[in-house]
Structures are given as C-alpha cells and as structure tokens.
Design a protein around this motif. Sequence first.
Motif, PDB file in Angstrom:
ATOM      1  N   ASN A 115       9.592   0.462 -11.028  1.00  0.00           N
ATOM      2  CA  ASN A 115       8.331   0.682 -10.463  1.00  0.00           C
ATOM      3  C   ASN A 115       8.329   2.265 -10.301  1.00  0.00           C
ATOM      4  O   ASN A 115       9.210   3.155 -10.271  1.00  0.00           O
ATOM      5  N   TYR A 116       6.941   2.615 -10.473  1.00  0.00           N
ATOM      6  CA  TYR A 116       6.663   3.956 -10.455  1.00  0.00           C
ATOM      7  C   TYR A 116       5.180   4.220  -9.920  1.00  0.00           C
ATOM      8  O   TYR A 116       4.406   3.231 -10.075  1.00  0.00           O
ATOM      9  N   ARG A 117       4.567   5.309  -9.542  1.00  0.00           N
ATOM     10  CA  ARG A 117       3.548   5.644  -9.038  1.00  0.00           C
ATOM     11  C   ARG A 117       2.961   4.610  -7.811  1.00  0.00           C
ATOM     12  O   ARG A 117       2.079   4.024  -8.046  1.00  0.00           O
ATOM     13  N   SER A 118       4.279   3.974  -7.092  1.00  0.00           N
ATOM     14  CA  SER A 118       4.089   2.871  -6.454  1.00  0.00           C
ATOM     15  C   SER A 118       3.951   3.260  -4.740  1.00  0.00           C
ATOM     16  O   SER A 118       4.328   4.295  -4.558  1.00  0.00           O
ATOM     17  N   GLU A 119       3.300   2.201  -4.283  1.00  0.00           N
ATOM     18  CA  GLU A 119       2.990   2.536  -2.965  1.00  0.00           C
ATOM     19  C   GLU A 119       4.374   1.419  -2.070  1.00  0.00           C
ATOM     20  O   GLU A 119       4.290   0.532  -2.301  1.00  0.00           O
ATOM     21  N   GLN A 120       4.776   2.017  -0.972  1.00  0.00           N
ATOM     22  CA  GLN A 120       5.644   1.309  -0.258  1.00  0.00           C
ATOM     23  C   GLN A 120       4.942   0.632   0.759  1.00  0.00           C
ATOM     24  O   GLN A 120       4.503   1.336   1.659  1.00  0.00           O
ATOM     25  N   LEU A 121       5.377  -0.727   0.975  1.00  0.00           N
ATOM     26  CA  LEU A 121       4.599  -1.527   1.835  1.00  0.00           C
ATOM     27  C   LEU A 121       5.296  -1.367   3.381  1.00  0.00           C
ATOM     28  O   LEU A 121       6.474  -1.268   3.487  1.00  0.00           O
ATOM     29  N   GLU A 122       4.186  -1.237   4.366  1.00  0.00           N
ATOM     30  CA  GLU A 122       4.913  -0.881   5.639  1.00  0.00           C
ATOM     31  C   GLU A 122       5.470  -2.297   6.417  1.00  0.00           C
ATOM     32  O   GLU A 122       6.077  -2.088   7.185  1.00  0.00           O
ATOM     33  N   ASP A 123       4.576  -3.198   6.019  1.00  0.00           N
ATOM     34  CA  ASP A 123       4.851  -4.628   6.813  1.00  0.00           C
ATOM     35  C   ASP A 123       5.798  -5.428   6.066  1.00  0.00           C
ATOM     36  O   ASP A 123       6.403  -6.458   6.557  1.00  0.00           O
ATOM     37  N   THR A 124       6.352  -4.912   4.854  1.00  0.00           N
ATOM     38  CA  THR A 124       7.480  -5.567   4.031  1.00  0.00           C
ATOM     39  C   THR A 124       8.629  -5.023   3.844  1.00  0.00           C
ATOM     40  O   THR A 124       8.487  -3.909   3.035  1.00  0.00           O
ATOM     41  N   PRO A 125       9.812  -5.297   4.278  1.00  0.00           N
ATOM     42  CA  PRO A 125      11.044  -4.427   3.993  1.00  0.00           C
ATOM     43  C   PRO A 125      11.141  -4.323   2.426  1.00  0.00           C
ATOM     44  O   PRO A 125      11.295  -5.301   1.620  1.00  0.00           O
ATOM     45  N   PHE A 126      11.461  -3.018   1.948  1.00  0.00           N
ATOM     46  CA  PHE A 126      11.885  -2.648   0.630  1.00  0.00           C
ATOM     47  C   PHE A 126      11.069  -3.521  -0.500  1.00  0.00           C
ATOM     48  O   PHE A 126      11.404  -3.752  -1.480  1.00  0.00           O
ATOM     49  N   ALA A 127       9.625  -3.221  -0.120  1.00  0.00           N
ATOM     50  CA  ALA A 127       8.768  -3.708  -1.150  1.00  0.00           C
ATOM     51  C   ALA A 127       7.815  -2.723  -1.687  1.00  0.00           C
ATOM     52  O   ALA A 127       7.416  -1.734  -1.125  1.00  0.00           O
ATOM     53  N   LEU A 128       7.522  -2.735  -2.920  1.00  0.00           N
ATOM     54  CA  LEU A 128       6.633  -1.761  -3.728  1.00  0.00           C
ATOM     55  C   LEU A 128       5.467  -2.394  -4.369  1.00  0.00           C
ATOM     56  O   LEU A 128       5.612  -3.616  -4.657  1.00  0.00           O
ATOM     57  N   LYS A 129       4.379  -1.757  -4.379  1.00  0.00           N
ATOM     58  CA  LYS A 129       3.163  -2.197  -4.977  1.00  0.00           C
ATOM     59  C   LYS A 129       2.835  -0.908  -5.917  1.00  0.00           C
ATOM     60  O   LYS A 129       2.362   0.128  -5.588  1.00  0.00           O
ATOM     61  N   GLY A 130       2.552  -1.491  -7.300  1.00  0.00           N
ATOM     62  CA  GLY A 130       2.349  -0.257  -8.076  1.00  0.00           C
ATOM     63  C   GLY A 130       2.617  -0.863  -9.586  1.00  0.00           C
ATOM     64  O   GLY A 130       3.265  -1.799  -9.938  1.00  0.00           O
ATOM     65  N   TYR A 131       2.631   0.344 -10.690  1.00  0.00           N
ATOM     66  CA  TYR A 131       3.038   0.128 -11.985  1.00  0.00           C
ATOM     67  C   TYR A 131       4.443  -0.111 -12.008  1.00  0.00           C
ATOM     68  O   TYR A 131       5.521   0.135 -11.284  1.00  0.00           O
ATOM     69  N   GLN A 132       4.766  -1.031 -13.157  1.00  0.00           N
ATOM     70  CA  GLN A 132       6.156  -1.247 -13.413  1.00  0.00           C
ATOM     71  C   GLN A 132       6.499  -1.467 -14.961  1.00  0.00           C
ATOM     72  O   GLN A 132       5.680  -2.019 -15.636  1.00  0.00           O
ATOM     73  N   ALA A 133       7.499  -0.837 -15.241  1.00  0.00           N
ATOM     74  CA  ALA A 133       7.975  -1.157 -16.581  1.00  0.00           C
ATOM     75  C   ALA A 133       8.912  -2.190 -16.495  1.00  0.00           C
ATOM     76  O   ALA A 133      10.133  -2.247 -16.143  1.00  0.00           O
TER      77      ALA A 133
END
Length: 261
Positions: A115-133
């Motif tokens: 993942n890159y240029r991603s947002e880290q979710l505050e309410d979910t442990p170790f979760a990212l939202k964003g682009y992924q190769a």
Amino acid sequence: MEKIIKKRFERDLIACLLLILPFGACSQSTSESNNSHQASADGEYVLMFDGQTLRGWEGDTSYWRVEDGKIIGERKATDEPLKRNTFLIWKGGQPADFDLTLQYKISDAGNSGINYRSEQLEDTPFALKGYQADIDGKNNYTGQLYEERKRTTLAYRGQVVEVPDANGGEVKNNAWTGLMVKGTLGEDAKLRAAIKANDWNTCRIVAKGNSLQHYINGVLMSEVLDNDGKNRRDAGFIGVQIHVGPPMRVEFRDMKLKILH
C-alpha cells in the motif's frame, strides 16, 4: 647570542606548526567528507528496513517478524482466521512523489500487496485505506492497481488507465466504473511470464503527481492517471499486507525509497 635565540625561535615555531597542521588538515577532511555524504544522500534511495528489526514499522507482531534479513508476514494454520486484512506500516513518513523498490516472495496461497499514499484508520488496528500494488502467489492479480477499502480495482495487469473526475463513479464487480482504458502494455500471458512463482521478484512503484506505475522485474504491469480529485490521495503511508483467507507467508527484503521532487 642573537643567533641562539633565533634558532630557538625557529625550532619552537616549527614544533608549533607540526602540532597545529594535522588538526587543521583533519578538520578540513572531516568537513569535506560530511558535505560529500550529504550531497550524495540527496535524491538517493534510503533504506526502509534495517535487516534486523522492525524498528520504524508498526504492526501486529503475532503475524510479522524479522528472520534472516527479511520481513516475514505469516498466518499459520494454527492461528485464528483473520477477520480483516492486517498491515505492517512504515512510520518513516507519508511520501507524496517517490520511487519505491523492494523484493518479495510469496507462498502459493498468499495474497498480499504494497500500500502507498494510504490513510491509517483510527478505529481499526493496523488497517490502511488507499492505493495498493497487488501481489499474490498464483499471480492472478500481481501488478494490478487496487485501492484498499475505497474504489477497488483501478487497473488490471496490462492496462493503461485514466480515471476521470468522480461524476457518478461507483464500485461494481470489484472495480470502479467509468475507467477509461487508454492502451495496453502487452498480452497478459507475456506479462505473467515475467513474474516468478515461489521465488524472489522485484516490485517497483513510481508515484508522481497523479501518475502511478507498477513494475515487476523491470516490466511495467499497470499504469494509472488518476484525475479523480475527490477520491485520489496525493500522499500517505506505505505498508505491506497479509490478506484474509487461507494460511499464507510473504517475505520482503531490500526495501528502499527515493523521494522525487
């Protein structure tokens, strides 16, 4: 008498110079060395992983560890099934434009991604939202551009895609509607043949402005021009993933990042 005094003065002067010069020369050499080191570091790759520890990374150590100079992500058959994808997140910054390379090896049943240029979710442990190769062990998805927890598939392997501004776009069949395929990078069979199964592969991600490119072993696998000003993200976290599903193992090494200006 004057000659004796003069000789003593010359002798003392020489001795003094001999004491001073080495320190001056050393100081100059150190300064030049530091300047040279600083200059060579600008625009060069920096290591993201020290090869020994997870220092600088954040994740669930039930699944992530370092072994033999590699970051290993593994969910064993004896582990509880994952309820959601989990990430190991690099905390060294949230880069915008960059050139990232790493080597990876993944098990047959493995499903992972970078993942890159991603947002880290505050309410979910170790979760990212964003682009992924995307990368997977069967190489069905390796090289494509997927957007985690967002617009899903933006480009399949072999596609050059333009994402228009968000006018009615939606997720349908695990892909974002309204994508414009502008070209092809080659037949899928040939692109797939460039990816090694059960072996080390080199993944390279180049993100510059709204241009996103994914390479595997030097072969361009997908390219996206993201003009969706509402949904795209121009900077953010980098992380590596363990996907929900069957037991799997993924390994990473030689991870390095170059900031582009």
